[in-house]
Write a protein that holds these residues in place. Structure first.
Motif, PDB file in Angstrom:
ATOM      1  N   CYS A   6       0.931  -1.193  -0.204  1.00  0.00           N
ATOM      2  CA  CYS A   6      -0.003  -0.020   0.008  1.00  0.00           C
ATOM      3  C   CYS A   6       0.947   1.106   0.056  1.00  0.00           C
ATOM      4  O   CYS A   6       0.491   2.263  -0.670  1.00  0.00           O
ATOM      5  N   GLU A  27      -7.837   1.024  -1.845  1.00  0.00           N
ATOM      6  CA  GLU A  27      -8.915   1.783  -1.473  1.00  0.00           C
ATOM      7  C   GLU A  27      -9.319   0.729  -0.306  1.00  0.00           C
ATOM      8  O   GLU A  27      -9.625   1.091   0.813  1.00  0.00           O
ATOM      9  N   LEU A  30      -7.106   0.852   2.651  1.00  0.00           N
ATOM     10  CA  LEU A  30      -7.312   2.073   3.323  1.00  0.00           C
ATOM     11  C   LEU A  30      -8.362   1.952   4.223  1.00  0.00           C
ATOM     12  O   LEU A  30      -8.533   2.473   5.653  1.00  0.00           O
ATOM     13  N   ASP A  31      -9.478   1.305   3.759  1.00  0.00           N
ATOM     14  CA  ASP A  31     -10.797   1.466   4.553  1.00  0.00           C
ATOM     15  C   ASP A  31     -10.397   0.446   5.755  1.00  0.00           C
ATOM     16  O   ASP A  31     -11.040   0.635   6.882  1.00  0.00           O
ATOM     17  N   PRO A  34      -6.053   1.894   9.774  1.00  0.00           N
ATOM     18  CA  PRO A  34      -5.990   3.280  10.090  1.00  0.00           C
ATOM     19  C   PRO A  34      -4.560   3.855   9.947  1.00  0.00           C
ATOM     20  O   PRO A  34      -4.258   5.071   9.619  1.00  0.00           O
ATOM     21  N   CYS A  36      -2.357   3.135   7.649  1.00  0.00           N
ATOM     22  CA  CYS A  36      -2.048   3.633   6.216  1.00  0.00           C
ATOM     23  C   CYS A  36      -3.229   4.753   5.616  1.00  0.00           C
ATOM     24  O   CYS A  36      -2.565   5.636   4.978  1.00  0.00           O
ATOM     25  N   ARG A  37      -4.222   4.843   6.371  1.00  0.00           N
ATOM     26  CA  ARG A  37      -5.146   5.817   6.008  1.00  0.00           C
ATOM     27  C   ARG A  37      -4.615   7.117   6.557  1.00  0.00           C
ATOM     28  O   ARG A  37      -4.513   8.191   5.818  1.00  0.00           O
ATOM     29  N   GLU A  40      -1.904   8.234   3.987  1.00  0.00           N
ATOM     30  CA  GLU A  40      -2.430   8.800   3.037  1.00  0.00           C
ATOM     31  C   GLU A  40      -2.955  10.292   2.990  1.00  0.00           C
ATOM     32  O   GLU A  40      -2.941  11.267   2.198  1.00  0.00           O
ATOM     33  N   SER A  41      -3.598  10.611   4.443  1.00  0.00           N
ATOM     34  CA  SER A  41      -4.062  11.985   4.830  1.00  0.00           C
ATOM     35  C   SER A  41      -2.809  12.729   4.933  1.00  0.00           C
ATOM     36  O   SER A  41      -2.757  14.045   4.228  1.00  0.00           O
TER      37      SER A  41
END
Lengths: 292, 206
Positions: A6, A27, A30-31, A34, A36-37, A40-41
């Motif tokens: 990822c 995606e 990412l869902d 947390p 990796c989310r 991404e942010s």
């Protein structure tokens, strides 16, 4: 997909450069992840910070570049004359022939330079040509004379000239100046139509951007809105499209048509700024990001 | 009172000609067609140069050199790629030369000292259209902005070019590869390296 994969794909996920299959896998990860989310942010925030550094050249700079180029091109056209002289000398032509050729070359250069340097209003149009014999010719030129006038903004002749300049002045800086002076009279139908025409048809990105901004107070009116939506769908400049999203949400403007247009836009828009602006508005409307 | 400068007649039929016809006319020496081509593309050229070089003076030089090269070599344009790709190739080559020269000189182009001794920023002559409408811009610290510029300056010229074409021009990797005369994969690697350098240097801010 694991976190390592990822992380590797995240960069190109945000650039929209992954295959549909890999994008879906990212995606899904990412869902569920947390960490990796959050990554991404952070990367998205970095993109926004970098893109906030983008500069748009001013019309003054553009105008001065155009003038500089016109002057440099005049020199480009003049310089080959030395080569012609050399060529004629090597061809053994007489001094008389060379002078004649030189005159012809200078006339050609003069016409070239005039075309590059002058606006159409200053250009002398050839009205009539009459051969006189003995290698001579009579040319009648029709000049458009430059004039200057001053007056108040509400004077009819000034108002008409500004409307005309906003539509037809060759220099985009002049068109922008005219729009700026006209924008205070949005109640005037001609001004309104001129702004709409500039937004729809002007070839210059800066002029369309200014027209767009000027029309903001009228964003709720149906005919203005139709043009704004057309710009959102089809303007070639991404900044203009992104700004159109912003203008379309102004004041009491109805949102019903906008959600559909933005969802449709999300299907094909490639520019990151426009996508973000569209997503922001769709989220604020609690609408889904795309149509399925 | 208002003074109206330079009200002129309509530009004529050139604005409505398609690009291929304009190019052919310009190849036959039609200067008005050439001027129309310039007007259609010159804002983009200036924007690339201004963002890459961060100096209106250098951007002006790139603009002029690029269109003079186009003028000199338009005869050789054979429509085997789009005019825009060809123009991008010319502009990016000139920008790369500028960036390489600057790397050698290690110059800091933005701030200039006037004869009065007062410092001013040359970038004042550039308009940042989004500045007022983007609240995030207002809260970005000067430190972050300075750091972004510093990292951009530390990228290799090619990395910087690819990074800015993606972020400032919104160009896809395929188009960037074409403009640089290289493969999409090479452009992708370049963009990845540039992004990783940015992340490493700015991680603490975001």
């Amino acid at each position: 997909m694991n976190c390592l994969d990822c992380e590797k794909d995240l960069v190109f996920y945000l650039y929209g450069e992954l295959s549909a299959e890999t994008e879906e896998a990212v995606e899904a990860h990412l869902d569920a992840c947390p960490a990796c989310r959050a990554s991404e942010s952070r990367l998205s925030a970095l993109h926004r910070a970098v893109e906030a550094e983008r500069m748009e050249p001013s019309l003054e700079l553009l105008s001065s570049c155009r003038q500089g180029l016109a002057a440099a091109l005049r020199n480009e056209v003049r310089q080959p004359a030395a080569g012609w002289r050399q060529w004629f000398a090597s061809a053994g032509l007489s001094a008389w022939s060379w002078r004649l050729a030189g005159c012809a070359a200078l006339i050609a250069v003069g016409f070239f330079a005039a075309r590059l340097d002058r606006s159409p209003a200053d250009f002398s149009a050839v009205h009539q040509i009459e051969p006189l014999g003995n290698g001579r010719v009579r040319i009648v030129l029709q000049d458009a004379v430059s004039r200057e006038l001053s007056g108040k903004l509400d004077e009819q002749r000034v108002h008409s000239l500004l409307l005309s300049a906003a539509r037809t002045a060759p220099d985009p800086a002049v068109r922008v100046d005219s729009l700026d002076l006209l924008r205070g009279r949005l109640g005037d139908l001609e001004v309104r139509n001129t702004l709409l025409a500039a937004l729809r048809d002007d070839p210059d990105d800066g002029v369309r951007m200014r027209a767009l901004d000027s029309l903001r107070p009228l964003a709720a009116q149906s005919d203005v809105r139709a043009v704004l939506l057309a710009v959102l769908r089809g303007d070639r400049n991404a900044m203009v499209r992104a700004h159109a999203v912003n203008v379309l949400t102004h004041g009491d403007a109805p949102a019903s048509d906008l959600a559909g247009a933005l969802q449709e836009l999300m299907q094909r828009e490639e520019n990151l700024d426009v996508r973000r602006e569209g997503q922001r508005v769709l989220r604020s409307m609690n609408a889904s990001l795309e149509t399925f | 009172m208002v003074k109206v400068d330079t009200i002129a007649l309509p530009g004529g039929a050139y604005e409505f000609m398609d690009e291929a016809s304009l190019i052919r006319a310009a190849q036959h020496g039609d200067q008005e067609a050439f001027a129309t081509l310039v007007r259609a593309h010159d804002q983009g050229v200036l924007r690339i140069a201004l963002n890459l070089l961060r100096s209106p003076e250098d951007a002006r030089d790139v603009y002029q050199e690029a269109f003079l090269r186009v003028h000199r070599s338009l005869q050789h344009f054979r429509f085997d790629c789009s005019f825009s790709t060809w123009l991008h190739r010319i502009v990016t080559n000139i920008c790369l030369d500028h960036l390489r020269r600057r790397k050698v000189r290690r110059e800091a182009p933005s701030v200039t000292v006037a004869a009065s001794g007062q410092e001013f920023d040359q970038l004042d002559s550039a308009v940042e259209l989004r500045a007022e409408s983007d609240p995030q811009r207002k809260v970005l610290s000067g430190e972050l902005r300075g750091r972004i510029q510093a990292v951009l300056g530390e990228l290799t010229p090619r990395e910087r070019l690819v990074f800015e074409m993606r972020h400032f021009e919104g160009m896809r990797l395929r188009a960037i590869g074409e403009a640089l005369g290289t493969s999409e994969e090479a452009a992708k690697n370049c963009l990845f390296r540039a992004t990783q350098k940015m992340r490493a240097a700015l991680g603490e801010f975001v």
